[in-house]
Enzyme design. Structure first.
Site, short mmCIF file in Angstrom:
data_model
loop_
_atom_site.label_atom_id
_atom_site.label_comp_id
_atom_site.label_asym_id
_atom_site.label_seq_id
_atom_site.Cartn_x
_atom_site.Cartn_y
_atom_site.Cartn_z
CG HIS A 105 -1.79 -1.09 1.48
ND1 HIS A 105 -2.97 -1.26 0.79
CD2 HIS A 105 -1.73 -2.12 2.36
CE1 HIS A 105 -3.59 -2.33 1.23
NE2 HIS A 105 -2.87 -2.88 2.17
O1 RIB Z 1 -4.73 0.15 5.13
C1 RIB Z 1 -3.36 0.05 4.82
C2 RIB Z 1 -2.58 1.11 5.52
O2 RIB Z 1 -2.73 0.98 6.95
C3 RIB Z 1 -1.07 1.03 5.28
O3 RIB Z 1 -0.52 2.30 5.39
C4 RIB Z 1 -0.61 0.16 6.41
O4 RIB Z 1 0.77 0.37 6.71
C5 RIB Z 1 -1.46 0.66 7.54
O5 RIB Z 1 -0.85 1.85 8.06
#
Ligand code: RIB
Ligand code: CA
Length: 312
Positions: free
Chosen positions: A241
């Site tokens: 992500h």
């Molecule tokens: O939903 C994914 C996000 O939430 C990413 O940034 C992961 O590291 C958590 O922080």
């Protein structure tokens, strides 16, 4: 570029990408509680930066706010780095010691000062809850509005949530902060789950990385995330992500975004943290003008090729 992070395995991958990107300057990294509590997230940032930046000069590291109470240790391990913090070198010393010095200036004050000192020049990339950003907007509204933009890894508009049926983790942890940021007057460039769920870092990709200290670090931290994903989706992989949010700044040509108004649900227990984008025709926006952009299409395969080339 300033990066606000709650490391976090995918945060670590994002910092590896940002550190060696010739397209970016990263004068400061801010920590926020999220995947793990603030103290652990800060300790992890102190461990990650020397690996990511190699022997080079490190960004200033500023300690931020606690975020909320929700954490994601089931995805990142109880230490937030897939238990890599417990690994030892042959001499018995920690393989990844928390050696990065901490700036005496707290993250919120640092962010407001940097924005005010470099008007229109700084893009903030948020990889965790928006607690620090909201606090900076409250502390210095005019100074915060000098940020060029905020690239937000977060939200889920027409995709299911991850931490709840409708909410994405970073927003869910502190929805009031997210709504404050939506109203702060800085353009928000959303990289939401409908974007990041289209790209998987596979175990084969990691196994195929060459024999470098950065690649060893990647192999040392991803195991827990792969196991979590295998349990939920049946494949040893993870969503990078946060690296996608950094890629939005490095390779903007890979992303197509539309101007949209986004707001956050802060009251409904059922829908808490839901991000609502107004996808209606612009002529209906007279009451809700866009407060940024939402990415609606991108090139995940091209991103992955670039990402894997730069990771080692
Ligand atoms: O939903 C994914 C996000 O939430 C990413 O940034 C992961 O590291 C958590 O922080
Ligand atoms: Ca994160």
């Amino acid at each position: 570029m300033v990066i606000d992070t709650d490391p976090g395995v995918d945060d670590a991958l994002a910092l590896l990408l940002a550190a060696t990107a010739p397209e970016l300057e990263v004068p400061a990294v801010l920590t926020v509680g999220g995947n793990v509590p603030l103290a652990q997230a800060t300790g992890n940032a102190r461990r990650i930066l020397p690996v990511a930046w190699g022997g080079g000069a490190l960004p200033a590291l500023h300690v931020g706010r606690a975020g909320g109470t929700e954490t994601a240790e089931q995805v990142h391990g109880s230490d937030g780095l897939g238990w890599a913090t417990t690994l030892l070198r042959p001499d018995g010393e920690p393989r990844y010691p928390p050696t990065t010095p901490l700036s005496p200036l707290p993250a919120v004050e640092a962010l407001a000062a940097l924005a005010r000192r470099h008007p229109g020049e700084i893009t903030l990339i948020t990889l965790g809850p928006l607690t620090n950003v909201a606090a900076a907007a409250r502390l210095d509204p005019e100074g915060s509005r000098q940020l060029r933009a905020i690239v937000v890894m977060g939200g889920a508009f027409r995709e299911t949530g991850n931490v709840s049926p409708l909410a994405e983790f970073n927003i869910y942890v502190d929805p009031e902060a997210a709504q404050t940021v939506c109203e702060a007057g800085v353009p928000l460039e959303w990289i939401s789950l409908e974007v990041t769920h289209h790209c998987l870092l596979l175990s084969q990709h990691v196994n195929d990385l060459p024999d470098t200290p950065r690649a060893h670090f990647v192999r040392d931290i991803v195991g827990i995330s792969f196991a979590f994903h295998e349990n939920v989706y049946g494949a040893r992989a993870c969503f990078p992500h946060d690296a996608v949010a950094v890629a939005r700044v490095i390779w903007p040509e890979l992303f197509r975004s539309e101007p949209r108004r986004v707001d956050v649900e802060t009251a409904s227990p059922l829908c808490l943290g839901q991000t609502v984008a107004d996808f209606r025709p612009p002529v209906l926006h007279r009451k809700t003008p866009p407060n940024g952009t939402v990415c609606v299409d991108w090139e995940p395969e091209e991103f992955l090729t670039h990402f894997l080339a730069r990771l080692p």
